[in-house]
Design a protein around this motif. Structure first.
Motif, PDB file in Angstrom:
ATOM      1  N   LEU A 170       0.822  -1.212   0.000  1.00  0.00           N
ATOM      2  CA  LEU A 170       0.000   0.000   0.000  1.00  0.00           C
ATOM      3  C   LEU A 170       0.854   1.259   0.000  1.00  0.00           C
ATOM      4  O   LEU A 170       0.485   2.289   0.583  1.00  0.00           O
ATOM      5  CB  LEU A 170      -0.954  -0.002   1.205  1.00  0.00           C
ATOM      6  N   GLU A 171       2.005   1.189  -0.671  1.00  0.00           N
ATOM      7  CA  GLU A 171       2.904   2.332  -0.769  1.00  0.00           C
ATOM      8  C   GLU A 171       2.968   2.813  -2.210  1.00  0.00           C
ATOM      9  O   GLU A 171       2.599   2.101  -3.148  1.00  0.00           O
ATOM     10  CB  GLU A 171       4.307   1.960  -0.270  1.00  0.00           C
ATOM     11  N   LEU A 172       3.454   4.052  -2.372  1.00  0.00           N
ATOM     12  CA  LEU A 172       3.612   4.624  -3.701  1.00  0.00           C
ATOM     13  C   LEU A 172       5.041   4.453  -4.182  1.00  0.00           C
ATOM     14  O   LEU A 172       5.973   4.372  -3.383  1.00  0.00           O
ATOM     15  CB  LEU A 172       3.242   6.113  -3.679  1.00  0.00           C
ATOM     16  N   GLY A 173       5.216   4.405  -5.487  1.00  0.00           N
ATOM     17  CA  GLY A 173       6.547   4.353  -6.066  1.00  0.00           C
ATOM     18  C   GLY A 173       7.110   2.950  -6.160  1.00  0.00           C
ATOM     19  O   GLY A 173       6.673   2.026  -5.466  1.00  0.00           O
ATOM     20  N   GLY A 174       8.116   2.802  -7.029  1.00  0.00           N
ATOM     21  CA  GLY A 174       8.669   1.480  -7.295  1.00  0.00           C
ATOM     22  C   GLY A 174       9.783   1.051  -6.371  1.00  0.00           C
ATOM     23  O   GLY A 174      10.157  -0.131  -6.367  1.00  0.00           O
ATOM     24  N   LYS A 175      10.337   1.965  -5.560  1.00  0.00           N
ATOM     25  CA  LYS A 175      11.473   1.607  -4.721  1.00  0.00           C
ATOM     26  C   LYS A 175      11.122   0.520  -3.719  1.00  0.00           C
ATOM     27  O   LYS A 175      11.953  -0.352  -3.417  1.00  0.00           O
ATOM     28  CB  LYS A 175      12.004   2.836  -3.997  1.00  0.00           C
ATOM     29  N   VAL A 176       9.887   0.539  -3.205  1.00  0.00           N
ATOM     30  CA  VAL A 176       9.494  -0.473  -2.229  1.00  0.00           C
ATOM     31  C   VAL A 176       9.532  -1.866  -2.856  1.00  0.00           C
ATOM     32  O   VAL A 176       9.863  -2.861  -2.195  1.00  0.00           O
ATOM     33  CB  VAL A 176       8.095  -0.161  -1.645  1.00  0.00           C
ATOM     34  N   ILE A 177       9.226  -1.965  -4.137  1.00  0.00           N
ATOM     35  CA  ILE A 177       9.304  -3.240  -4.844  1.00  0.00           C
ATOM     36  C   ILE A 177      10.762  -3.675  -4.998  1.00  0.00           C
ATOM     37  O   ILE A 177      11.117  -4.825  -4.705  1.00  0.00           O
ATOM     38  CB  ILE A 177       8.612  -3.146  -6.214  1.00  0.00           C
ATOM     39  N   ILE A 178      11.600  -2.778  -5.458  1.00  0.00           N
ATOM     40  CA  ILE A 178      13.006  -3.111  -5.682  1.00  0.00           C
ATOM     41  C   ILE A 178      13.696  -3.487  -4.374  1.00  0.00           C
ATOM     42  O   ILE A 178      14.493  -4.444  -4.323  1.00  0.00           O
ATOM     43  CB  ILE A 178      13.732  -1.942  -6.370  1.00  0.00           C
ATOM     44  N   ASP A 179      13.399  -2.764  -3.304  1.00  0.00           N
ATOM     45  CA  ASP A 179      13.993  -3.094  -2.007  1.00  0.00           C
ATOM     46  C   ASP A 179      13.598  -4.497  -1.565  1.00  0.00           C
ATOM     47  O   ASP A 179      14.424  -5.246  -1.023  1.00  0.00           O
ATOM     48  CB  ASP A 179      13.566  -2.073  -0.949  1.00  0.00           C
ATOM     49  N   ALA A 180      12.325  -4.865  -1.790  1.00  0.00           N
ATOM     50  CA  ALA A 180      11.863  -6.193  -1.377  1.00  0.00           C
ATOM     51  C   ALA A 180      12.436  -7.284  -2.283  1.00  0.00           C
ATOM     52  O   ALA A 180      12.725  -8.394  -1.828  1.00  0.00           O
ATOM     53  CB  ALA A 180      10.339  -6.244  -1.386  1.00  0.00           C
ATOM     54  N   MET A 181      12.607  -7.005  -3.561  1.00  0.00           N
ATOM     55  CA  MET A 181      13.210  -7.979  -4.472  1.00  0.00           C
ATOM     56  C   MET A 181      14.681  -8.222  -4.138  1.00  0.00           C
ATOM     57  O   MET A 181      15.190  -9.336  -4.298  1.00  0.00           O
ATOM     58  CB  MET A 181      13.101  -7.484  -5.919  1.00  0.00           C
ATOM     59  N   GLY A 182      15.376  -7.193  -3.688  1.00  0.00           N
ATOM     60  CA  GLY A 182      16.778  -7.336  -3.330  1.00  0.00           C
ATOM     61  C   GLY A 182      17.633  -7.725  -4.524  1.00  0.00           C
ATOM     62  O   GLY A 182      17.489  -7.183  -5.626  1.00  0.00           O
ATOM     63  N   SER A 183      18.508  -8.703  -4.334  1.00  0.00           N
ATOM     64  CA  SER A 183      19.428  -9.125  -5.393  1.00  0.00           C
ATOM     65  C   SER A 183      18.711  -9.808  -6.552  1.00  0.00           C
ATOM     66  O   SER A 183      19.301 -10.017  -7.613  1.00  0.00           O
ATOM     67  CB  SER A 183      20.488 -10.071  -4.818  1.00  0.00           C
ATOM     68  N   ARG A 184      17.446 -10.167  -6.358  1.00  0.00           N
ATOM     69  CA  ARG A 184      16.670 -10.824  -7.422  1.00  0.00           C
ATOM     70  C   ARG A 184      15.958  -9.813  -8.324  1.00  0.00           C
ATOM     71  O   ARG A 184      15.213 -10.212  -9.216  1.00  0.00           O
ATOM     72  CB  ARG A 184      15.635 -11.760  -6.809  1.00  0.00           C
ATOM     73  N   ALA A 185      16.148  -8.540  -8.082  1.00  0.00           N
ATOM     74  CA  ALA A 185      15.388  -7.503  -8.787  1.00  0.00           C
ATOM     75  C   ALA A 185      15.537  -7.626 -10.294  1.00  0.00           C
ATOM     76  O   ALA A 185      16.641  -7.778 -10.821  1.00  0.00           O
ATOM     77  CB  ALA A 185      15.842  -6.123  -8.325  1.00  0.00           C
ATOM     78  N   ARG A 186      14.403  -7.582 -10.972  1.00  0.00           N
ATOM     79  CA  ARG A 186      14.353  -7.622 -12.434  1.00  0.00           C
ATOM     80  C   ARG A 186      13.057  -6.970 -12.885  1.00  0.00           C
ATOM     81  O   ARG A 186      12.072  -6.920 -12.115  1.00  0.00           O
ATOM     82  CB  ARG A 186      14.395  -9.068 -12.959  1.00  0.00           C
ATOM     83  N   PRO A 187      12.997  -6.444 -14.101  1.00  0.00           N
ATOM     84  CA  PRO A 187      11.720  -5.950 -14.619  1.00  0.00           C
ATOM     85  C   PRO A 187      10.715  -7.094 -14.698  1.00  0.00           C
ATOM     86  O   PRO A 187      11.059  -8.205 -15.111  1.00  0.00           O
ATOM     87  CB  PRO A 187      12.081  -5.427 -16.014  1.00  0.00           C
ATOM     88  N   MET A 188       9.488  -6.819 -14.295  1.00  0.00           N
ATOM     89  CA  MET A 188       8.446  -7.844 -14.262  1.00  0.00           C
ATOM     90  C   MET A 188       7.362  -7.516 -15.291  1.00  0.00           C
ATOM     91  O   MET A 188       6.586  -6.567 -15.103  1.00  0.00           O
ATOM     92  CB  MET A 188       7.825  -7.923 -12.870  1.00  0.00           C
ATOM     93  N   PRO A 189       7.262  -8.254 -16.392  1.00  0.00           N
ATOM     94  CA  PRO A 189       6.152  -8.046 -17.330  1.00  0.00           C
ATOM     95  C   PRO A 189       4.818  -8.246 -16.614  1.00  0.00           C
ATOM     96  O   PRO A 189       4.626  -9.236 -15.911  1.00  0.00           O
ATOM     97  CB  PRO A 189       6.383  -9.125 -18.388  1.00  0.00           C
ATOM     98  N   THR A 190       3.921  -7.294 -16.797  1.00  0.00           N
ATOM     99  CA  THR A 190       2.719  -7.254 -15.964  1.00  0.00           C
ATOM    100  C   THR A 190       1.493  -6.882 -16.796  1.00  0.00           C
ATOM    101  O   THR A 190       1.520  -5.907 -17.551  1.00  0.00           O
ATOM    102  CB  THR A 190       2.897  -6.237 -14.817  1.00  0.00           C
ATOM    103  N   TYR A 191       0.432  -7.666 -16.618  1.00  0.00           N
ATOM    104  CA  TYR A 191      -0.854  -7.433 -17.277  1.00  0.00           C
ATOM    105  C   TYR A 191      -1.838  -6.918 -16.238  1.00  0.00           C
ATOM    106  O   TYR A 191      -2.044  -7.549 -15.189  1.00  0.00           O
ATOM    107  CB  TYR A 191      -1.373  -8.738 -17.896  1.00  0.00           C
TER     108      TYR A 191
END
Length: 312
Positions: free
Chosen positions: A178-199
């Motif tokens: 429930l947060e804004l912006g993409g940084k929260v996603i990247i922080d949670a992905m950590g070393s696995r971070a990659r662009p995620m194709p999304t529908y």
């Protein structure tokens, strides 16, 4: 007289829309019920395997919403099984335990279900990994999608397990944590971070996960994609289609395409017009919206799992 005519036209439009949405025959799901257990508990799921050998096929995992008829002793009318037979992918749909949520919702908004290796994400990921191993499925073509609470949980899994799912479909869901912006996603992905194709699919008049939330969702993911791999995602649509009423398209839709300069379509945003939350669920689960479901799966199946920090 003019007002009476307009009211009559409105009534006829509503009746026509209802017939298109609810009057078509339902596909009958042919699925086996199984259960999976780990330290977080047990969740059962239905499994549909198309005719022929399963080895090497893709897998789609679909998460239902709250109080959904899919979470019944034997669901019927789930037309994604027909699409699975047409396009050749294995289909699993996990079931929420009413003991874990009395309304049958996935607990996407609880802290214990927002961490890798914990709670319901670990159960869904465990079901996924079990099926990959058992049927020797294609590990590069594993997909996850859902609607409403299932869409919000899809976002959680896409963030927590980007090394498992090649592409996701978080429809009528919510932003991660429930947060804004993409940084929260990247922080949670950590070393696995990659662009995620999304529908994405968001009905125009959704009264639960409203249209603004849908726009917030895609903005969050596009920003995360660009943080993971700069230039992998455009911030504005690169193409727009208008799909009119026809077989498997019960109401008009707009489809926005988001393709990078490298030629990869990283996102789609579909808007069923003249529809609200429950009708959106029918469109992505029932025969009346089967062409939408085909478009959904064509988008997902076009993507394969990529290494960290790389786009498709």
């Amino acid at each position: 007289m003019r007002n009476t005519t307009l009211r009559l036209f409105g009534v006829l439009l509503l009746i026509t829309s209802a017939c298109l949405l609810f009057g078509l025959p339902n596909a009958q799901a042919q699925a086996d019920k199984r259960c999976y257990t780990n330290a977080a508990g047990t969740r059962c799921y239905y499994l549909h395997v198309p005719p022929g050998p399963a080895a090497g096929r893709p897998l789609m995992v679909y998460l239902h919403g709250c109080n959904d008829p899919l979470n019944d002793p034997q669901p019927t009318g789930f037309s994604l099984t027909r699409v699975a037979d047409e396009l050749g992918f294995v289909l699993a749909y996990p079931l929420q335990d009413k003991a874990a949520n009395k309304e049958g919702c996935w607990n996407w908004d609880k802290p214990e279900h927002r961490e890798r290796g914990q709670g319901e994400p670990s159960l869904i990921a465990g079901i996924t990994s079990t099926l990959i191993s058992e049927f020797a499925l294609d590990r590069s073509r594993i997909y996850l999608g859902g609607y409403s609470a299932g869409g919000a949980m899809t976002t959680n899994l896409g963030v927590l397990y980007p090394d498992l799912y090649a592409a996701i479909a978080p429809m009528a869901g919510a932003p991660f944590r429930l947060e804004l912006g993409g940084k929260v996603i990247i922080d949670a992905m950590g070393s696995r971070a990659r662009p995620m194709p999304t529908y994405f699919l968001q009905t125009l008049f959704d009264q639960i996960s409203n249209y603004v939330i849908g726009r917030t969702n895609i903005a969050q993911w596009l920003e995360a994609d660009n943080l993971a791999d700069p230039g992998s995602a455009p911030t504005l649509p690169t193409g727009l289609e208008v799909l009119v009423v026809g077989p498997g398209l019960p109401i008009p839709l707009t489809v926005e395409h988001y393709a990078s300069q490298r030629g990869c379509e990283i996102a789609q945003f579909t808007t069923p017009l003249l529809a609200e939350h429950s009708l959106g669920a029918r469109i992505v689960q029932d025969e009346s919206g089967i062409e939408v479901q085909r478009n959904l799966m064509r988008f997902l199946l076009a993507h394969r799992l990529t290494p960290p920090h790389q786009t498709c």
